[in-house]
Design a protein around this motif. Structure first.
Motif: not given
Length: 448
Positions: A192-208
């Motif tokens: 959970v912490a690793w994924f939240q870190t990726l989100q904070e770095r704007d590396l996580v996105d949502s697409q169709f």
């Protein structure tokens, strides 16, 4: 006493007074009964409005529930990672990048290296395994396809949008409660912490989620799609339409125009009406006993599914076609025969064209019913887990309702949204088919 005295008895006046009394009593009885009938009519209207309101409320609840659970399946979560595929990894012994060398290359290695570069402090084997679990297997397939389409990318840094695993997709969509103890959820605190870190770095996105509409079934929810089931449904309905429409129309024409009216035709008509009410699973048992065991046709094939659904939809098409033939006025038949046409010419040139809109409407409704059937297809093996997209009516396949059944029975939580999304797609097909039936009826219907 003189007749004109005030106290004289007048028989005519007495009869008139008695008549007025009787009429007044009858009027009172009628008015009291009329008021009761009006009250009963108003109560009946209220009951009807309440019934319609309850039905609409339940229907709205169903649609809202399905949409609330399924809309998230139309988007997927990806991680943007800079990936470099080294030539040594994908080249053959001669140092060339070929189709065969790409097929045997392990594209998971550069994906893992790119993820490790984001978390250089993760060194333990167990921690690395938990870190690698963020990425879906679809990420390696996507990287492999990119290199196959453009081999010049070998040795360069590629910004790859890698899909994440289903559990992390649920985490990104806020469907994982991180406040509960770690032992009660599938993702540990580090993940959970690793994924939240990726989100904070704007590396996580949502697409169709194009995978949902382009892939076949998969054990991994993030890679599962409905395209294989849609193609299987198409081939199944194609076989059903090719058999049920001509057979149903021919049977209706014979029974309505040529068959003599005797006890045998009455028996046939009664049996056709009864077959329309037979449970669909009975036709599945018939298909299992006849098409699979006697004729030896392949299991899970759209051809067998189409044959079974043909048996199920024939009564509906025959009944609708006969009703359409009966709606053609007798004057059309008499006029055609009067100008010298034979009975066959009268039917094919005049009656059938006028009855065809009603026949098509009944056929489309029968096809819509067949599209939503599950029980008869389960009996002939179309419940099998099929990953490949069927290439023809003889290839193993499943259909959309069975795919929904399989996903609903899966223990993976991520399949809940995909089940609802598949239901939404199935409902869309059914609405389109029923709307097409209404349009055909409105456009080509003749009023006599």
């Amino acid at each position: 006493m003189a007749p004109n005295t005030p106290n004289a008895y007048d028989p005519a006046a007495a009869v008139a007074a008695e008549g007025r009394t009787v009429n007044r009593n009858i009027a009172e009885i009628v008015n009291s009964g009329l008021a009761a009938r009006y009250r009963a009519e108003r109560r009946f209207k209220v009951y009807g409005v309440v019934a319609i309101g309850v039905a609409l409320a339940m229907l709205a609840t169903l649609f809202v529930t399905i949409f609330a659970q399924g809309w998230t399946a139309f988007t997927t979560t990806v991680i943007e990672l800079p990936v470099t595929v080294e030539r040594e990894m994908v080249a053959n012994a001669q140092g060339e990048v070929t189709t065969d060398s790409l097929a045997y290359a392990n594209f998971a290695v550069p994906m893992r290296k790119a993820l490790e570069a984001q978390f250089p402090d993760v060194t333990g084997r167990s921690d690395k395994r938990d870190l690698y679990a963020i990425l879906s297997d679809g990420a390696t397939y996507r990287l492999q396809n990119m290199i196959r389409e453009n081999p010049e990318l070998v040795g360069r840094e590629i910004l790859l949008e890698a899909p994440v695993a289903a559990d992390f997709d649920l985490l990104a969509k806020g469907q994982v409660d991180t406040s509960v103890p770690e032992t009660e959820r599938r993702l540990n605190d580090n993940q959970v912490a690793w994924f939240q870190t990726l989100q904070e770095r704007d590396l996580v996105d949502s697409q169709f989620n194009t995978i949902l509409f382009t892939n076949g079934d998969s054990r991994q929810p993030e890679l599962a799609g409905i395209w294989g089931a849609v193609v299987g449904s198409f081939y199944t309905l194609l076989v059903t339409l090719a058999l049920s429409f001509p057979i149903g129309v021919a049977a209706a024409v014979y029974l309505e125009e040529f068959a003599p009216k005797n006890k045998w035709t009455d028996l046939i008509e009664v049996n056709i009406n009864n077959l329309a009410a037979v449970p669909s699973i009975v036709f599945g048992l018939l298909g299992l006993a006849v098409f699979l065991q006697v004729f030896g046709l392949p299991r899970s094939a759209p051809l067998v599914g189409g044959l079974v659904l043909t048996l199920m939809t024939l009564p509906t098409i025959i009944i609708a076609s006969r009703a359409a033939l009966k709606s053609v006025p007798p004057s059309i038949r008499e006029a055609a025969l009067g100008v010298g046409a034979s009975k066959l010419q009268m039917i094919t040139h005049h009656v059938l064209p006028l009855a065809m809109p009603g026949m098509l409407t009944g056929t489309i409704i029968g096809m819509a019913q067949a599209l939503g059937e599950t029980a008869p297809l389960l009996m002939i093996g179309m419940v099998a887990f099929v990953v490949d997209i069927p290439g023809g009516p003889m290839d193993p396949a499943t259909v959309l309702p069975v795919q929904i059944f399989l996903w609903a029975d899966s223990p993976e939580r991520a399949f809940v949204a995909r089940t609802s999304a598949a239901i939404m797609v199935l409902l869309a097909f059914l609405v389109v088919m029923n709307a097409l039936a209404v349009i055909l009826r409105k456009k080509f219907e003749r009023r006599w």
